[in-house]
Write a protein that holds these residues in place. Structure first.
Motif, short mmCIF file in Angstrom:
data_model
loop_
_atom_site.label_atom_id
_atom_site.label_comp_id
_atom_site.label_asym_id
_atom_site.label_seq_id
_atom_site.Cartn_x
_atom_site.Cartn_y
_atom_site.Cartn_z
N ALA A 69 0.84 -1.19 0.00
CA ALA A 69 0.00 0.00 0.00
C ALA A 69 0.88 1.25 0.00
O ALA A 69 2.04 1.21 0.42
N LYS A 70 0.32 2.34 -0.45
CA LYS A 70 1.04 3.61 -0.53
C LYS A 70 1.57 4.07 0.83
O LYS A 70 2.62 4.69 0.93
N ASP A 71 0.85 3.69 1.91
CA ASP A 71 1.27 4.10 3.25
C ASP A 71 2.28 3.12 3.88
O ASP A 71 2.62 3.23 5.04
N GLY A 72 2.73 2.11 3.10
CA GLY A 72 3.73 1.16 3.58
C GLY A 72 3.19 -0.13 4.15
O GLY A 72 3.95 -1.04 4.46
N ARG A 73 1.88 -0.23 4.30
CA ARG A 73 1.31 -1.46 4.83
C ARG A 73 1.37 -2.59 3.80
O ARG A 73 1.29 -2.36 2.60
N ILE A 74 1.49 -3.80 4.31
CA ILE A 74 1.53 -5.01 3.49
C ILE A 74 0.13 -5.63 3.48
O ILE A 74 -0.48 -5.79 4.55
#
Length: 166
Positions: A59-64
């Motif tokens: 995800a753009k926010d770094g979440r997998i």
């Protein structure tokens, strides 16, 4: 909204999960929801194969985010012999039906016309609910451009190079 632009290599853990049907996993642009109910905007590169069960996204926010294949209505086809199963697969392929192949069985989306055809061919057809992951097909399931280091997708032209042996 959780915004996703890229696929990534398998990870040890995920922050969220998407449970999607095969049709939804085949789209490069999709509005959907995580299993926890968070809205997701999927913006993947066009022309790639469908997302597979267990695949990971960033995800753009770094979440997998882990992808899960959602159970859907399917026909599970078996036959009394390998020849009869091959014959059933031939007739389905002749109708351009995407098939999931297993050891001694075929699966396809539930369709009453195809079910009747298969039964006329002597196949045993059972309606089930299961995750669906059909074969990509001879051309890999999308339009690909090979790039240096992208050997995974470096197979497209071989099918068109008649007389060339490797």
């Amino acid at each position: 909204m959780l915004v996703i632009h890229s696929r990534i290599a398998p990870q040890a853990a995920a922050d969220a999960e998407l449970e999607l049907t095969f049709e939804a996993r085949s789209k490069s642009r999709l509005r959907c929801f995580t299993t926890a109910g968070e809205e997701v905007g999927l913006f993947l590169e066009r022309g790639q194969p469908a997302l597979a069960d267990g695949e990971f996204l960033l995800a753009k926010d770094g979440r997998i985010v882990r992808v899960r294949a959602k159970a859907e209505p399917l026909l599970h086809v078996t036959c009394v012999s390998p020849f009869e199963l091959m014959r059933a697969a031939y007739h389905l392929g002749n109708r351009h039906v995407a098939l999931q192949l297993g050891d001694g069985w075929l699966r396809l989306p539930d369709d009453y016309v195809l079910k009747a055809m298969l039964e006329q061919l002597g196949a045993t057809v059972e309606a089930i609910q299961a995750p669906y992951q059909p074969e990509h097909g001879a051309y890999g399931g999308g339009h690909h451009h090979s790039h240096h280091g992208d050997e995974e997708f470096n197979y497209g032209p071989r099918l068109h190079q008649f007389g060339v042996r490797k």
